[in-house]
Scaffold this motif. Structure first.
Motif, PDB file in Angstrom:
ATOM      1  N   THR A 167     -14.068  -9.589  -8.149  1.00 26.00           N
ATOM      2  CA  THR A 167     -14.114  -9.824  -9.430  1.00 26.00           C
ATOM      3  C   THR A 167     -12.370 -10.305  -9.696  1.00 26.00           C
ATOM      4  OG1 THR A 167     -12.897  -7.634  -9.918  1.00 26.00           O
ATOM      5  CG2 THR A 167     -15.537  -8.036 -10.055  1.00 26.00           C
ATOM      6  N   GLY A 168     -11.666 -10.352  -8.701  1.00 27.37           N
ATOM      7  CA  GLY A 168     -10.158 -10.782  -8.870  1.00 27.37           C
ATOM      8  C   GLY A 168      -9.342  -9.533  -9.554  1.00 27.37           C
ATOM      9  N   GLY A 169     -10.120  -8.348  -9.969  1.00 25.12           N
ATOM     10  CA  GLY A 169      -9.268  -7.525 -10.427  1.00 25.12           C
ATOM     11  C   GLY A 169      -8.399  -7.717 -11.702  1.00 25.12           C
ATOM     12  N   ASP A 170      -7.140  -7.408 -11.835  1.00 25.66           N
ATOM     13  CA  ASP A 170      -6.303  -7.762 -12.775  1.00 25.66           C
ATOM     14  C   ASP A 170      -6.238  -9.262 -13.033  1.00 25.66           C
ATOM     15  OD1 ASP A 170      -5.496  -5.395 -14.077  1.00 25.66           O
ATOM     16  OD2 ASP A 170      -3.661  -5.097 -12.586  1.00 25.66           O
ATOM     17  N   GLN A 171      -6.020  -9.957 -11.972  1.00 29.73           N
ATOM     18  CA  GLN A 171      -5.879 -11.496 -12.282  1.00 29.73           C
ATOM     19  C   GLN A 171      -7.272 -12.154 -12.651  1.00 29.73           C
ATOM     20  OE1 GLN A 171      -2.693 -12.563 -10.810  1.00 29.73           O
ATOM     21  NE2 GLN A 171      -2.272 -10.406 -10.644  1.00 29.73           N
ATOM     22  N   GLY A 172      -8.150 -11.489 -12.548  1.00 33.59           N
ATOM     23  CA  GLY A 172      -9.449 -12.317 -12.913  1.00 33.59           C
ATOM     24  C   GLY A 172      -9.772 -13.629 -12.110  1.00 33.59           C
TER      25      GLY A 172
ATOM     26  N   ILE B 237     -17.508 -19.892 -19.271  1.00 38.46           N
ATOM     27  CA  ILE B 237     -17.986 -21.153 -18.661  1.00 38.46           C
ATOM     28  C   ILE B 237     -16.816 -22.085 -19.656  1.00 38.46           C
ATOM     29  CG2 ILE B 237     -19.521 -22.848 -18.606  1.00 38.46           C
ATOM     30  CD1 ILE B 237     -21.514 -20.460 -18.194  1.00 38.46           C
ATOM     31  N   LEU B 238     -16.898 -21.968 -20.931  1.00 35.70           N
ATOM     32  CA  LEU B 238     -16.105 -22.851 -21.842  1.00 35.70           C
ATOM     33  C   LEU B 238     -14.716 -22.969 -21.606  1.00 35.70           C
ATOM     34  CD1 LEU B 238     -18.478 -22.836 -25.273  1.00 35.70           C
ATOM     35  CD2 LEU B 238     -18.338 -24.476 -23.250  1.00 35.70           C
ATOM     36  N   PHE B 239     -14.453 -21.702 -21.666  1.00 31.72           N
ATOM     37  CA  PHE B 239     -12.661 -21.671 -21.408  1.00 31.72           C
ATOM     38  C   PHE B 239     -12.244 -21.236 -20.140  1.00 31.72           C
ATOM     39  CE2 PHE B 239     -14.070 -20.560 -25.660  1.00 31.72           C
ATOM     40  CZ  PHE B 239     -13.477 -21.726 -26.413  1.00 31.72           C
ATOM     41  N   GLY B 240     -13.054 -21.452 -19.149  1.00 31.74           N
ATOM     42  CA  GLY B 240     -12.558 -21.338 -17.594  1.00 31.74           C
ATOM     43  C   GLY B 240     -11.889 -20.041 -17.308  1.00 31.74           C
ATOM     44  N   TYR B 241     -12.115 -18.887 -17.840  1.00 33.99           N
ATOM     45  CA  TYR B 241     -11.157 -17.823 -17.372  1.00 33.99           C
ATOM     46  C   TYR B 241     -12.144 -16.695 -17.505  1.00 33.99           C
ATOM     47  CZ  TYR B 241      -7.921 -13.971 -17.006  1.00 33.99           C
ATOM     48  OH  TYR B 241      -7.465 -12.837 -16.505  1.00 33.99           O
ATOM     49  N   VAL B 242     -12.129 -15.748 -16.519  1.00 28.01           N
ATOM     50  CA  VAL B 242     -12.895 -14.662 -16.483  1.00 28.01           C
ATOM     51  C   VAL B 242     -12.001 -13.373 -16.040  1.00 28.01           C
ATOM     52  CG1 VAL B 242     -14.922 -13.185 -15.246  1.00 28.01           C
ATOM     53  CG2 VAL B 242     -15.269 -15.588 -16.104  1.00 28.01           C
ATOM     54  N   GLY B 243     -11.786 -12.476 -17.031  1.00 29.92           N
ATOM     55  CA  GLY B 243     -10.608 -11.571 -16.736  1.00 29.92           C
ATOM     56  C   GLY B 243     -11.095 -10.373 -17.148  1.00 29.92           C
ATOM     57  N   ALA B 244     -10.172  -9.040 -16.428  1.00 31.09           N
ATOM     58  CA  ALA B 244     -10.867  -7.750 -16.742  1.00 31.09           C
ATOM     59  C   ALA B 244     -10.136  -7.397 -18.008  1.00 31.09           C
ATOM     60  CB  ALA B 244     -10.174  -6.900 -15.701  1.00 31.09           C
ATOM     61  N   SER B 245      -9.253  -8.200 -18.551  1.00 35.74           N
ATOM     62  CA  SER B 245      -8.668  -7.592 -20.021  1.00 35.74           C
ATOM     63  C   SER B 245      -9.810  -7.780 -21.033  1.00 35.74           C
ATOM     64  CB  SER B 245      -7.438  -8.449 -20.448  1.00 35.74           C
ATOM     65  OG  SER B 245      -8.066  -9.971 -20.356  1.00 35.74           O
TER      66      SER B 245
END
Lengths: 307, 311
Positions: B131-136, B225-233
């Motif tokens: 999942t990339g953890g904190d970094q996403g 998908i639209l904004f290109g970032y998947v993050g744990a926050s």
């Protein structure tokens, strides 16, 4: 160091955690028991106690022990008064509706936390330990008969023992007040049935304000006691809130005795679990435990069946 | 009936016109608001219409987000299939969480959902290898192409957000106009009585949780998908509080409310964060003021003053 002395250190650390947790959770439990209010801002009162301790000691600037003694009284009282004011201005006007009060205390959480960020800042600040006695601990071993010896590194500080003793004293005091005084009787009557208590002339609204203040004061006291060990930071309330939630729910919502048993169990086992598992996994297990206890055993692991 | 669809269609038309008129900054903000409004619409189905207050919707949003983002990142799945996987993941998570959490009610339901969401958030951190953890996860621009349309460009992104929002808005309107929607409202008003009338209230509530999770999953997958970032926050408690706040502000139990609340709150937080780093103070103050003085929110006021039969 060998395993035995190591375990003894872990238990001492766990006892410290348990003491602070018990103080904080008993405040949360008291508020839920008497008022049926889930106070999501409880962790922020804890944080305010710690920040208040820093404020009082650095403002007075006298010897650590006198300054700390002052903080021990001033910070919880101020936080308690603040909470009582919140009760009168906000919670009372929502007529203590369980869902709306949760939303309001979530708002309160943000307000207190962000106001602290604006005034106190984002730094973690230390408070000096009021006394710094180190106490070496003996260890018993069988070597041609019983022998006492003092392994290097096995010690605790006088202050840590003081925190444990203070928490026990306050909790015993709270128990006595609840059981044997008029005030405690009024609180218990309000808990049993607010309307009938009001019909018998108990000033229920004042009891509510007092209970909310007292609960917040207990959290603040826990904050003052822990700050010489961990430092004061504006985000310290979050984890503390989660832990006390866990304790209160495992112990049975609103039951003080169950809360204390759970605090000791969880405080002691937290250290051990964190040694064997990763802390994150330990937290996942703890949160899932809370969820499943609420689903399948809503009276708590130690509580009696619901009335 | 016809008037309802007319008013909501007019909003969508206005948003389409805004695509050509809005200055660049507000154009970008509006795309975000529309996707987040889908999240709020889903929350409203559960909170506003069924009367169940969840504190764990970030879990469903994040399930949609990671359900779409992880296949794209790990296996190079295309955005269309990834979107479907995200929505499916959110629906399944909501079904399981609902089946468990609905055994409780009131305060216990709030805490159980909160705890499940917290466990989900921590699990995302724990599984940081995937999942990339904190970094996403940052989803590369090259991957965000659907039928050779670049979803990361301003224009297509706005229109895609508008499509998502339009579908969610009309779907929630249709749901609340349907028989099942009426039963949900009946459960909110008096669950005992609805059960007495012969409705299986547990099944209906489970449907509400699952649908609500599906909407949240649409928003989460779309946002990723639209904004290109998947993050744990996006899985933190804060993202469970936000939809509650948007719906309360806009008006719980109104179709337009979630959008209005999201729009107002976004600009409020945006303005506040220009002034101070403690911008979350605004969130707290608005929450307290709303519970104290306007439990109906903007939609509630509109309904009281202008349009009594507002859906």
């Amino acid at each position: 160091m060998e395993f035995g002395p190591h375990l003894m250190l872990a238990v001492l650390e766990g006892a410290l955690q348990a003491a602070v947790l018990a103080l904080m959770a008993s405040g949360l439990s008291l508020v839920f028991g008497v008022m049926r209010v889930v106070n999501v801002a409880h962790g922020e009162f804890y944080m305010l106690g710690a920040v208040g301790a820093w404020g009082v000691t650095s403002f007075l600037g006298i010897s650590p022990i006198l300054g700390f003694a002052a903080a021990l009284v001033v910070a919880p009282v101020l936080v308690g008064l603040l909470a009582a004011a919140v009760d009168v201005t906000v919670l009372k006007r929502l007529s203590y509706d369980p869902e709306r009060t949760i939303v309001a205390t979530i708002g309160l959480l943000y307000v207190l936390q962000q106001a602290t960020l604006m005034t106190y800042g984002a730094d973690a600040r230390p408070v000096a330990e009021p006394f710094s006695a180190r106490i070496a601990l003996p260890w018993v071993e069988w070597k041609d008969g019983l022998q006492l010896f003092w392994p290097w590194g096995l010690y605790t500080t006088g202050y840590r023992l003081f925190v444990i003793a203070a928490a026990v004293a306050v909790l015993v005091g709270l128990g006595l007040v609840m059981k044997h005084t008029r005030l405690g009787l009024m609180m218990r009557a309000t808990q049993a049935d607010g309307e009938i208590a009001a019909a018998f002339g108990i000033p229920v609204e004042r009891v509510y304000a007092m209970v909310f203040g007292l609960g917040a004061g207990l959290a603040a006291l826990a904050g003052v006691l822990i700050v010489p060990i961990t430092q004061a930071h504006y985000l310290m309330g979050g984890d503390a809130l989660l832990m006390s939630f866990i304790v209160v729910i495992i112990g049975g919502l609103g039951s003080l005795g169950g809360t204390l048993v759970a605090a000791v169990l969880i405080g002691l086992s937290e250290g051990v679990i964190s040694v064997f598992f990763s802390p994150t996994l330990a937290k996942i297990l703890a949160t899932l435990l809370v969820a499943f206890v609420l689903i399948f055993r809503p009276q708590g692991l130690f509580g009696k069946a619901a009335r | 009936m016809r008037r309802d669809y007319l008013v909501h269609g007019a909003l969508l038309a206005a948003l389409l016109v805004a695509h050509f008129l809005l200055p660049a900054y507000h154009h970008g903000v509006m795309a975000r608001v529309m996707v987040l409004a889908c999240f709020a619409i889903g929350y409203n189905v559960l909170f506003g219409y069924t009367g169940l207050l969840s504190l764990g919707h970030a879990l469903f949003f994040a399930a949609g987000m990671y359900g779409a983002g992880m296949p794209m990142h790990l296996w190079g799945t295309g955005p269309g299939a990834a979107f479907a996987m995200g929505v499916l993941a959110a629906t399944l998570v909501a079904l399981v969480v609902g089946a468990l959490a609905l055994r409780t009610a009131g305060v216990a339901f709030m805490i159980v959902t909160l705890m499940f969401a917290q466990a989900g958030y921590l699990a995302l951190l724990l599984a940081s290898r995937w999942t990339g953890g904190d970094q996403g996860i940052v989803i590369a621009q090259a991957q965000r192409q659907l039928w050779s349309i670049d979803l990361s460009a301003e224009g297509p992104r706005y229109l895609a957000a508008l499509v998502l929002f339009g579908v969610c808005l009309i779907a929630s309107l249709a749901l609340m106009r349907s028989r099942r929607g009426r039963v949900l409202i009946a459960i909110r008003e008096n669950e005992e009585r609805a059960r007495l009338l012969g409705y299986d209230t547990f099944a209906m509530k489970l449907m509400a949780v699952t649908l609500s999770g599906t909407f949240a999953g649409v928003a989460g997958a779309g946002y990723g998908i639209l904004f290109g970032y998947v993050g744990a926050s996006f899985a933190t408690v804060q993202y469970s509080i936000y939809p509650l706040l948007w719906v309360l502000l806009g008006g719980a139990g109104t179709i337009l409310g979630p959008f209005l609340g999201t729009l107002f709150m976004y600009y409020l937080v945006d303005t506040a964060s220009d002034l101070t780093s403690a911008y979350l103070l605004v969130v707290g103050v608005v929450l307290i003021l709303l519970t104290l003085f306007a439990p109906g929110g903007i939609g509630g006021e509109l309904r009281r003053r202008l349009w009594r039969a507002m859906p």
